[in-house]
Scaffold this motif. Sequence first.
Motif, PDB file in Angstrom:
ATOM      1  N   UNK A  53       4.904  20.039  -3.560  1.00 33.42           N
ATOM      2  CA  UNK A  53       5.192  18.796  -3.089  1.00 33.42           C
ATOM      3  C   UNK A  53       4.549  18.654  -1.654  1.00 33.42           C
ATOM      4  N   UNK A  54       3.823  17.477  -1.628  1.00 39.26           N
ATOM      5  CA  UNK A  54       3.085  17.178  -0.152  1.00 39.26           C
ATOM      6  C   UNK A  54       3.374  15.806   0.328  1.00 39.26           C
ATOM      7  N   UNK A  55       3.561  15.796   1.549  1.00 44.94           N
ATOM      8  CA  UNK A  55       3.342  14.713   2.321  1.00 44.94           C
ATOM      9  C   UNK A  55       2.915  14.618   3.583  1.00 44.94           C
ATOM     10  N   UNK A  56       1.652  14.151   3.489  1.00 46.62           N
ATOM     11  CA  UNK A  56       0.676  13.823   4.730  1.00 46.62           C
ATOM     12  C   UNK A  56       0.512  15.648   5.155  1.00 46.62           C
ATOM     13  N   UNK A  57       0.059  16.274   4.314  1.00 48.00           N
ATOM     14  CA  UNK A  57      -0.490  17.464   4.376  1.00 48.00           C
ATOM     15  C   UNK A  57      -1.821  17.835   4.252  1.00 48.00           C
ATOM     16  N   UNK A  58      -2.969  16.961   4.476  1.00 51.40           N
ATOM     17  CA  UNK A  58      -4.367  16.955   4.435  1.00 51.40           C
ATOM     18  C   UNK A  58      -4.886  18.074   5.467  1.00 51.40           C
ATOM     19  N   UNK A  59      -4.313  18.453   6.312  1.00 54.45           N
ATOM     20  CA  UNK A  59      -4.876  19.390   7.425  1.00 54.45           C
ATOM     21  C   UNK A  59      -4.430  20.697   6.802  1.00 54.45           C
ATOM     22  N   UNK A  60      -3.611  20.814   5.999  1.00 54.56           N
ATOM     23  CA  UNK A  60      -3.346  22.321   5.865  1.00 54.56           C
ATOM     24  C   UNK A  60      -3.004  22.773   4.545  1.00 54.56           C
ATOM     25  N   UNK A  61      -3.447  21.593   3.477  1.00 52.21           N
ATOM     26  CA  UNK A  61      -3.122  22.003   1.860  1.00 52.21           C
ATOM     27  C   UNK A  61      -4.184  22.899   1.328  1.00 52.21           C
ATOM     28  N   UNK A  62      -5.501  22.967   2.015  1.00 52.74           N
ATOM     29  CA  UNK A  62      -6.432  23.589   1.284  1.00 52.74           C
ATOM     30  C   UNK A  62      -6.226  25.165   1.407  1.00 52.74           C
TER      31      UNK A  62
ATOM     32  N   UNK B 296       3.548  12.511  -1.966  1.00 50.81           N
ATOM     33  CA  UNK B 296       4.829  11.948  -1.914  1.00 50.81           C
ATOM     34  C   UNK B 296       4.651  10.996  -0.733  1.00 50.81           C
ATOM     35  N   UNK B 297       3.844   9.926  -1.043  1.00 55.07           N
ATOM     36  CA  UNK B 297       3.470   8.785  -0.098  1.00 55.07           C
ATOM     37  C   UNK B 297       2.776   9.160   1.030  1.00 55.07           C
ATOM     38  N   UNK B 298       1.843  10.126   0.917  1.00 51.79           N
ATOM     39  CA  UNK B 298       1.037  10.542   2.179  1.00 51.79           C
ATOM     40  C   UNK B 298      -0.008   9.449   2.688  1.00 51.79           C
ATOM     41  N   UNK B 299      -0.141   9.342   3.959  1.00 52.87           N
ATOM     42  CA  UNK B 299      -1.308   8.213   4.573  1.00 52.87           C
ATOM     43  C   UNK B 299      -2.292   9.055   5.117  1.00 52.87           C
ATOM     44  N   UNK B 300      -2.341  10.234   4.855  1.00 52.05           N
ATOM     45  CA  UNK B 300      -3.587  10.906   5.495  1.00 52.05           C
ATOM     46  C   UNK B 300      -4.665  11.430   4.763  1.00 52.05           C
ATOM     47  N   UNK B 301      -4.660  11.032   3.413  1.00 51.36           N
ATOM     48  CA  UNK B 301      -5.618  11.454   2.439  1.00 51.36           C
ATOM     49  C   UNK B 301      -5.487  12.732   1.799  1.00 51.36           C
ATOM     50  N   UNK B 302      -4.176  13.074   1.707  1.00 52.01           N
ATOM     51  CA  UNK B 302      -3.946  14.289   1.028  1.00 52.01           C
ATOM     52  C   UNK B 302      -4.294  14.419  -0.391  1.00 52.01           C
ATOM     53  N   UNK B 303      -4.204  13.315  -1.051  1.00 51.31           N
ATOM     54  CA  UNK B 303      -4.474  13.302  -2.476  1.00 51.31           C
ATOM     55  C   UNK B 303      -6.038  13.600  -2.577  1.00 51.31           C
ATOM     56  N   UNK B 304      -6.724  13.036  -1.820  1.00 48.36           N
ATOM     57  CA  UNK B 304      -8.113  13.130  -1.725  1.00 48.36           C
ATOM     58  C   UNK B 304      -8.593  14.895  -1.486  1.00 48.36           C
ATOM     59  N   UNK B 305      -8.045  15.286  -0.688  1.00 49.14           N
ATOM     60  CA  UNK B 305      -8.250  16.826  -0.396  1.00 49.14           C
ATOM     61  C   UNK B 305      -7.873  17.512  -1.434  1.00 49.14           C
ATOM     62  N   UNK B 306      -6.597  17.579  -2.254  1.00 46.24           N
ATOM     63  CA  UNK B 306      -6.459  18.064  -3.342  1.00 46.24           C
ATOM     64  C   UNK B 306      -7.445  17.977  -4.616  1.00 46.24           C
ATOM     65  N   UNK B 307      -8.106  16.575  -4.826  1.00 43.73           N
ATOM     66  CA  UNK B 307      -8.898  16.619  -5.733  1.00 43.73           C
ATOM     67  C   UNK B 307     -10.157  17.509  -5.477  1.00 43.73           C
ATOM     68  N   UNK B 308     -10.393  17.406  -4.155  1.00 47.76           N
ATOM     69  CA  UNK B 308     -11.795  18.066  -3.642  1.00 47.76           C
ATOM     70  C   UNK B 308     -11.640  19.383  -3.794  1.00 47.76           C
TER      71      UNK B 308
END
Length: 375
Positions: A45-54, A76-88
């Motif tokens: 589960x991710x919510x605004x985790x763009x900076x640490x999910x990689x 989970x409703x992220x506003x920092x582009x988390x989904x884009x990082x996951x896709x990349x």
Amino acid sequence: MTGVLLLVAGVAGLTLHTWVNATRWLRRPADGPVEVAETVAVLLPLRDEAARVTPCLRALLAQRGVPDLRIMVLDDGSADGTADVVRAVAGADPRVTLLTGVAPPPGWLGKPHACHQLATRAGPAATVLAFVDADVVLTPYAVAAAVAELRAARVTLLSPYPRIVVATAADRLVQPLLQWLWLTFLPLRAMERSPRPSLAAAGGQFLVADRAGYDAAGGHAAVRARVLEDIELARAVKRSGGRIALADGSRLAACRMYDDWPQLRDGYTKSLWATFGHPGAAAAVLALLLLLYAAPPLIALVALAAGAPAVAALASLGYLLGAAGRAVSARATGGRWWPDALGHPVSVVVLGWLTLRSYHLRKRHRLSWRGRPVS
């Protein structure tokens, strides 16, 4: 003198219990090559985790020993582009499924609802569910080793507690208390054997569950409004007739929970009230902790100034025994023990302050996390 002697005896008994738990009863999954034949769904589960999910996601993609591995990720409703990082990071890897979460309905908190959405979408083929937080980085055989230990222990829910990465003075003071508290005060073997829901512990950073047992316990729907959803899930498993176990996961996973002091302070503040329950119980527990672990060095200094060297020596022994318990806990769970254990009295005082702050803010309905209220 008698009072100080009793105090030292109490600290000595608890330190001995820490040592017994750490050396005899704490499960230690294998960290070498392991292979499991089951279908395992890792749920992230991710919510605004763009900076640490990689690092987390790359470690999941590098897992070995699980031929049929599925990785379910929920934005989970992220506003920092988390989904884009996951896709990349994931690219076209067929093992990864990215889901878009919906806001939690009334009566649900965010984390349980995110985990619930993931579990319900994992698919019936998955016989094991592994919940992982975004701040956890797994070693290559971590999932396989955890699943193997789950089956070897014959439990429904296994909590392989990660090695907590500490970087700041605040980290070093507060974070090791997590492992120290359950190694010192929780009888691990009795916890595994007892059906009592009150005798339960778990860490939500890395949880591995038998799918059938998880469903029988009601899953995260059974803990939908609980701040400490990990511990409450363990209790739900026990209520449904399942068994739980803690394990040293320091060779399987590492976790940097908070980046700075404000995050650490607010992270503990949001949940400590739920840890202790009734304010009266919290006051009693904190008073006992302060008496056993913060008072001895103060007593030693006062006794030395008053010309009572025997009392000062005895109180100093109590302080050193408390520090020894902290050192045993750290060494058993991959933590830093020297010279951090010497600051254990300060750690206990900080824990007391954080607990008071937790109750204070809860009473004023000001507790929140990631932009969502938690009480």
